[in-house]
Design a protein around this motif. Sequence first.
Motif, PDB file in Angstrom:
ATOM      1  N   SER A  26       0.801  -1.226   0.000  1.00  0.00           N
ATOM      2  CA  SER A  26       0.000   0.000   0.000  1.00  0.00           C
ATOM      3  C   SER A  26       0.836   1.278   0.000  1.00  0.00           C
ATOM      4  O   SER A  26       0.466   2.250  -0.647  1.00  0.00           O
ATOM      5  N   PHE A  27       1.929   1.297   0.752  1.00  0.00           N
ATOM      6  CA  PHE A  27       2.650   2.541   0.972  1.00  0.00           C
ATOM      7  C   PHE A  27       4.074   2.563   0.432  1.00  0.00           C
ATOM      8  O   PHE A  27       4.764   3.564   0.579  1.00  0.00           O
ATOM      9  N   GLY A  28       4.523   1.486  -0.154  1.00  0.00           N
ATOM     10  CA  GLY A  28       5.881   1.446  -0.675  1.00  0.00           C
ATOM     11  C   GLY A  28       5.886   1.224  -2.174  1.00  0.00           C
ATOM     12  O   GLY A  28       4.862   0.909  -2.775  1.00  0.00           O
ATOM     13  N   PRO A  29       7.043   1.422  -2.786  1.00  0.00           N
ATOM     14  CA  PRO A  29       7.127   1.136  -4.214  1.00  0.00           C
ATOM     15  C   PRO A  29       6.990  -0.365  -4.444  1.00  0.00           C
ATOM     16  O   PRO A  29       7.584  -1.167  -3.732  1.00  0.00           O
ATOM     17  N   SER A  30       6.155  -0.743  -5.353  1.00  0.00           N
ATOM     18  CA  SER A  30       5.984  -2.167  -5.614  1.00  0.00           C
ATOM     19  C   SER A  30       5.840  -2.377  -7.108  1.00  0.00           C
ATOM     20  O   SER A  30       5.280  -1.533  -7.797  1.00  0.00           O
ATOM     21  N   PRO A  31       6.290  -3.485  -7.656  1.00  0.00           N
ATOM     22  CA  PRO A  31       7.099  -4.452  -6.941  1.00  0.00           C
ATOM     23  C   PRO A  31       8.506  -3.923  -6.722  1.00  0.00           C
ATOM     24  O   PRO A  31       8.857  -2.943  -7.336  1.00  0.00           O
ATOM     25  N   PRO A  32       9.304  -4.539  -5.963  1.00  0.00           N
ATOM     26  CA  PRO A  32       9.069  -5.695  -5.113  1.00  0.00           C
ATOM     27  C   PRO A  32       8.588  -5.257  -3.735  1.00  0.00           C
ATOM     28  O   PRO A  32       8.714  -4.104  -3.358  1.00  0.00           O
ATOM     29  N   LEU A  33       8.075  -6.216  -2.993  1.00  0.00           N
ATOM     30  CA  LEU A  33       7.730  -5.970  -1.599  1.00  0.00           C
ATOM     31  C   LEU A  33       9.018  -5.845  -0.792  1.00  0.00           C
ATOM     32  O   LEU A  33      10.063  -6.325  -1.207  1.00  0.00           O
ATOM     33  N   PRO A  34       8.948  -5.197   0.376  1.00  0.00           N
ATOM     34  CA  PRO A  34      10.142  -5.106   1.220  1.00  0.00           C
ATOM     35  C   PRO A  34      10.657  -6.502   1.603  1.00  0.00           C
ATOM     36  O   PRO A  34       9.888  -7.449   1.647  1.00  0.00           O
ATOM     37  N   ASN A  35      11.931  -6.574   1.874  1.00  0.00           N
ATOM     38  CA  ASN A  35      12.532  -7.826   2.303  1.00  0.00           C
ATOM     39  C   ASN A  35      11.841  -8.291   3.581  1.00  0.00           C
ATOM     40  O   ASN A  35      11.770  -7.551   4.558  1.00  0.00           O
ATOM     41  N   LYS A  36      11.334  -9.518   3.569  1.00  0.00           N
ATOM     42  CA  LYS A  36      10.554 -10.021   4.713  1.00  0.00           C
ATOM     43  C   LYS A  36      11.402 -10.104   5.980  1.00  0.00           C
ATOM     44  O   LYS A  36      10.931  -9.764   7.061  1.00  0.00           O
ATOM     45  N   GLU A  37      12.647 -10.524   5.872  1.00  0.00           N
ATOM     46  CA  GLU A  37      13.500 -10.636   7.063  1.00  0.00           C
ATOM     47  C   GLU A  37      13.755  -9.266   7.688  1.00  0.00           C
ATOM     48  O   GLU A  37      13.750  -9.126   8.912  1.00  0.00           O
ATOM     49  N   GLU A  38      13.955  -8.236   6.859  1.00  0.00           N
ATOM     50  CA  GLU A  38      14.157  -6.882   7.385  1.00  0.00           C
ATOM     51  C   GLU A  38      12.893  -6.385   8.081  1.00  0.00           C
ATOM     52  O   GLU A  38      12.961  -5.755   9.138  1.00  0.00           O
ATOM     53  N   LYS A  39      11.746  -6.648   7.492  1.00  0.00           N
ATOM     54  CA  LYS A  39      10.479  -6.217   8.079  1.00  0.00           C
ATOM     55  C   LYS A  39      10.229  -6.938   9.408  1.00  0.00           C
ATOM     56  O   LYS A  39       9.790  -6.326  10.374  1.00  0.00           O
ATOM     57  N   ILE A  40      10.538  -8.215   9.479  1.00  0.00           N
ATOM     58  CA  ILE A  40      10.383  -8.971  10.722  1.00  0.00           C
ATOM     59  C   ILE A  40      11.277  -8.371  11.804  1.00  0.00           C
ATOM     60  O   ILE A  40      10.854  -8.195  12.948  1.00  0.00           O
ATOM     61  N   ASP A  41      12.516  -8.023  11.467  1.00  0.00           N
ATOM     62  CA  ASP A  41      13.426  -7.403  12.437  1.00  0.00           C
ATOM     63  C   ASP A  41      12.880  -6.065  12.929  1.00  0.00           C
ATOM     64  O   ASP A  41      12.966  -5.761  14.122  1.00  0.00           O
ATOM     65  N   GLN A  42      12.300  -5.264  12.027  1.00  0.00           N
ATOM     66  CA  GLN A  42      11.706  -3.980  12.429  1.00  0.00           C
ATOM     67  C   GLN A  42      10.560  -4.202  13.405  1.00  0.00           C
ATOM     68  O   GLN A  42      10.452  -3.504  14.417  1.00  0.00           O
ATOM     69  N   ILE A  43       9.696  -5.155  13.110  1.00  0.00           N
ATOM     70  CA  ILE A  43       8.538  -5.425  13.967  1.00  0.00           C
ATOM     71  C   ILE A  43       8.989  -5.924  15.337  1.00  0.00           C
ATOM     72  O   ILE A  43       8.447  -5.520  16.361  1.00  0.00           O
ATOM     73  N   LYS A  44      10.010  -6.777  15.375  1.00  0.00           N
ATOM     74  CA  LYS A  44      10.498  -7.314  16.649  1.00  0.00           C
ATOM     75  C   LYS A  44      11.085  -6.230  17.542  1.00  0.00           C
ATOM     76  O   LYS A  44      11.042  -6.338  18.764  1.00  0.00           O
TER      77      LYS A  44
END
Length: 77
Positions: A26-44
């Motif tokens: 919704s809010f980022g340039p796509s494709p591609p989606l953000p790296n899932k591992e980086e996003k998981i680290d941000q959420i943690k």
Amino acid sequence: MKNIKIKQLTDQEEIFDVFHWFPGYSFGPSPPLPNKEEKIDQIKQRLGVKYFALYEDGKAVSTVASLPMTQNIRGKL
């Protein structure tokens, strides 16, 4: 009639899945989606955050997160 449900996300895997693709798309340039591992680290790293999602027929169609904030009212904490 559509089945609409709002729920607080408490399961980490569900939070990762919903908050990886939905805000990224919704809010980022796509494709591609953000790296899932980086996003998981941000959420943690986010402490005290509450995550919610609105589901329509079992699919997340909207998300929101609330975070604790310090309020400064007329110079007083």
